[in-house]
Scaffold this motif. Structure first.
Motif, PDB file in Angstrom:
ATOM      1  N   ALA A   1       0.817  -1.061  -0.107  1.00 21.33           N
ATOM      2  CA  ALA A   1      -0.183  -0.047   0.040  1.00 21.33           C
ATOM      3  C   ALA A   1       0.813   1.247  -0.039  1.00 21.33           C
ATOM      4  N   ILE A   2       2.195   1.144   0.229  1.00 27.72           N
ATOM      5  CA  ILE A   2       3.010   2.410   0.608  1.00 27.72           C
ATOM      6  C   ILE A   2       3.571   2.835  -1.036  1.00 27.72           C
ATOM      7  N   MET A   3       2.892   1.749  -2.178  1.00 24.12           N
ATOM      8  CA  MET A   3       3.455   2.169  -3.453  1.00 24.12           C
ATOM      9  C   MET A   3       3.149   3.600  -3.729  1.00 24.12           C
ATOM     10  N   PRO A   4       1.837   3.986  -3.923  1.00 20.51           N
ATOM     11  CA  PRO A   4       1.461   5.550  -4.005  1.00 20.51           C
ATOM     12  C   PRO A   4       2.347   6.606  -3.319  1.00 20.51           C
ATOM     13  N   LEU A   5       2.654   6.210  -2.041  1.00 19.61           N
ATOM     14  CA  LEU A   5       3.452   7.212  -1.489  1.00 19.61           C
ATOM     15  C   LEU A   5       5.004   7.203  -1.865  1.00 19.61           C
ATOM     16  N   VAL A   6       5.381   6.144  -2.199  1.00 21.45           N
ATOM     17  CA  VAL A   6       6.814   6.119  -2.761  1.00 21.45           C
ATOM     18  C   VAL A   6       6.748   7.015  -3.999  1.00 21.45           C
ATOM     19  N   THR A   7       5.564   6.526  -4.664  1.00 23.33           N
ATOM     20  CA  THR A   7       5.694   7.262  -6.181  1.00 23.33           C
ATOM     21  C   THR A   7       5.469   8.858  -6.232  1.00 23.33           C
ATOM     22  N   LEU A   8       4.689   9.558  -5.249  1.00 26.17           N
ATOM     23  CA  LEU A   8       4.597  10.893  -4.903  1.00 26.17           C
ATOM     24  C   LEU A   8       5.982  11.567  -4.767  1.00 26.17           C
ATOM     25  N   VAL A   9       6.855  10.709  -4.041  1.00 20.40           N
ATOM     26  CA  VAL A   9       8.270  11.617  -3.402  1.00 20.40           C
ATOM     27  C   VAL A   9       8.983  11.345  -4.713  1.00 20.40           C
ATOM     28  N   LEU A  10       9.149  10.314  -5.521  1.00 16.84           N
ATOM     29  CA  LEU A  10       9.859   9.954  -6.890  1.00 16.84           C
ATOM     30  C   LEU A  10       9.365  11.160  -7.623  1.00 16.84           C
ATOM     31  N   ALA A  11       8.191  11.430  -7.845  1.00 14.15           N
ATOM     32  CA  ALA A  11       7.556  12.488  -8.703  1.00 14.15           C
ATOM     33  C   ALA A  11       8.381  13.683  -8.465  1.00 14.15           C
ATOM     34  N   HIS A  12       8.144  14.033  -7.264  1.00 12.61           N
ATOM     35  CA  HIS A  12       8.743  15.298  -6.754  1.00 12.61           C
ATOM     36  C   HIS A  12      10.261  15.475  -7.670  1.00 12.61           C
ATOM     37  N   PHE A  13      10.943  14.542  -7.663  1.00 17.04           N
ATOM     38  CA  PHE A  13      12.146  14.699  -8.175  1.00 17.04           C
ATOM     39  C   PHE A  13      12.530  14.659  -9.714  1.00 17.04           C
ATOM     40  N   PHE A  14      11.363  13.803 -10.341  1.00 15.12           N
ATOM     41  CA  PHE A  14      11.425  13.427 -11.704  1.00 15.12           C
ATOM     42  C   PHE A  14      10.479  13.838 -12.842  1.00 15.12           C
ATOM     43  N   LEU A  15       9.315  14.401 -12.067  1.00 16.13           N
ATOM     44  CA  LEU A  15       8.180  14.886 -12.926  1.00 16.13           C
ATOM     45  C   LEU A  15       8.038  16.737 -12.525  1.00 16.13           C
ATOM     46  N   PRO A  16       8.436  17.471 -13.423  1.00 17.19           N
ATOM     47  CA  PRO A  16       8.580  18.675 -13.174  1.00 17.19           C
ATOM     48  C   PRO A  16       7.244  19.267 -12.661  1.00 17.19           C
ATOM     49  N   ASN A  17       6.059  18.673 -13.059  1.00 16.09           N
ATOM     50  CA  ASN A  17       4.861  19.336 -12.823  1.00 16.09           C
ATOM     51  C   ASN A  17       4.198  18.913 -11.463  1.00 16.09           C
ATOM     52  N   ASP A  18       4.734  17.906 -11.024  1.00 11.94           N
ATOM     53  CA  ASP A  18       4.144  17.083  -9.636  1.00 11.94           C
ATOM     54  C   ASP A  18       5.122  17.075  -8.373  1.00 11.94           C
ATOM     55  N   LYS A  19       5.332  18.360  -8.013  1.00 13.92           N
ATOM     56  CA  LYS A  19       5.944  18.769  -6.921  1.00 13.92           C
ATOM     57  C   LYS A  19       5.497  18.235  -5.704  1.00 13.92           C
ATOM     58  N   LEU A  20       6.032  18.088  -4.463  1.00 10.21           N
ATOM     59  CA  LEU A  20       5.505  17.773  -3.301  1.00 10.21           C
ATOM     60  C   LEU A  20       4.987  19.217  -2.596  1.00 10.21           C
ATOM     61  N   ASN A  21       3.905  19.006  -2.092  1.00 13.78           N
ATOM     62  CA  ASN A  21       3.436  20.042  -0.886  1.00 13.78           C
ATOM     63  C   ASN A  21       3.195  19.661   0.224  1.00 13.78           C
ATOM     64  N   ARG A  22       2.614  20.415   0.999  1.00  7.72           N
ATOM     65  CA  ARG A  22       2.688  19.971   2.752  1.00  7.72           C
ATOM     66  C   ARG A  22       1.897  18.881   3.001  1.00  7.72           C
ATOM     67  N   TYR A  23       0.618  18.691   2.125  1.00  6.43           N
ATOM     68  CA  TYR A  23      -0.162  17.489   2.364  1.00  6.43           C
ATOM     69  C   TYR A  23       0.573  16.242   1.828  1.00  6.43           C
ATOM     70  N   LYS A  24       1.138  16.262   0.566  1.00  9.19           N
ATOM     71  CA  LYS A  24       1.777  15.282   0.443  1.00  9.19           C
ATOM     72  C   LYS A  24       2.911  14.594   1.086  1.00  9.19           C
TER      73      LYS A  24
END
Length: 289
Positions: A102-125
């Motif tokens: 179940a942690i897969m989507p959480l890992v994905t959002l962290v990776l997205a912050h570094f590798f997807l320019p339009n998907d940065k971490l915010n305080r909720y993420k």
């Protein structure tokens, strides 16, 4: 997009197929080795999706570039996580494996912050990630103490979740392809590669295969490996990715309780609290700034 009963029915079917995969792996491992589970799972899944592709009259790419992309998906999104999960489930319960994935989507959002320019971490993420990871840490000590799970098994399944996260980021960066064609091609490549990696796994005395393990492996290949990919893309096309993201809340619950109901796996209070924490982390991470 318009949501109807058909979309919800397909979502429920997909949750059951993916949620039951950990149960089917557990029963398959009663006879087959982890490598055999992976090899036959991919082989049966490839046959299933090839038949689907031929039924819909799909044509496979003729240029080399798409096939190179499919090789990446086959290795990182199929062979590697499938092997890590199968090896991990040798020493942990099916419910625990589903919970950890179940942690897969959480890992994905962290990776997205570094590798997807339009998907940065915010305080909720960021806060959601912390909540979810705390859920994983919360179950480590009691799960290891009760003797039903091992640290190496837990780490292997967590590594599989990371591999799925990496694959999701890669898929976001590479071009999109016809979903049925890409699913069939990826599984075809993955099953072919598995034969070369473990050539001995395909030579089995089938007369000695127990009915439960054999049926579980066949279902594992047809349903969560093959047909689930088709249902996944039908939902994407008819209801959208946001609607589909609801599976992140449901699959670990289904996997956890199927293990308890059908395999008699213990339901520990610490595991239930961890499940709540991880799912809460996913929920919080979806808030908008």
């Amino acid at each position: 997009m318009f949501l109807n009963k058909r979309n919800y029915s397909l979502l429920g079917l997909l949750v059951l197929m993916w949620g039951s995969s950990f149960l089917l792996i557990d029963r398959s491992l009663l006879f087959f080795s982890p490598e055999q589970v992976v090899g036959y799972r991919l082989f049966i899944g490839a046959i299933t999706m090839m038949l689907v592709a031929f039924f819909y009259g799909k044509k496979f790419p003729r240029s080399i570039t798409p096939w190179l992309h499919f090789i990446v998906y086959a290795v990182i999104g199929n062979i590697l996580p499938y092997l890590l999960i199968a090896k991990g489930q040798v020493t942990i319960t099916s419910g625990m494996a589903g919970l950890l994935m179940a942690i897969m989507p959480l890992v994905t959002l962290v990776l997205a912050h570094f590798f997807l320019p339009n998907d940065k971490l915010n305080r909720y993420k960021a806060f959601g990630f912390v909540i979810g990871i705390s859920g994983v840490l919360f179950i480590l000590s009691p799960s290891l103490r009760d003797g039903s799970n091992t640290l190496i098994g837990i780490l292997l399944v967590l590594s599989a979740a990371c591999a799925y996260g990496v694959n999701t980021i890669i898929a976001s960066r590479l071009p999109s392809y016809d979903p049925i064609v890409s699913s069939a091609c990826v599984l075809l490549i993955a099953s072919t590669l598995s034969f070369f990696i473990w050539p001995g796994v395909f030579f089995i005395d089938f007369s000695g295969v127990p009915l439960l393990s054999g049926a579980s492996l066949i279902l594992l290949g047809i349903l969560p490996t093959g047909l689930a990919a088709l249902v996944y893309f039908i939902i994407i096309n008819s209801a959208g990715a946001t609607f589909l993201s609801n599976i992140n809340y449901l699959i670990p619950v289904v996997a956890f309780f199927l293990g308890a109901l059908l395999l008699g796996e213990d339901i520990l209070l610490s595991n239930l609290l961890a499940l709540v924490l991880i799912i809460s982390g996913i929920f919080v991470s979806r808030f908008k700034s």
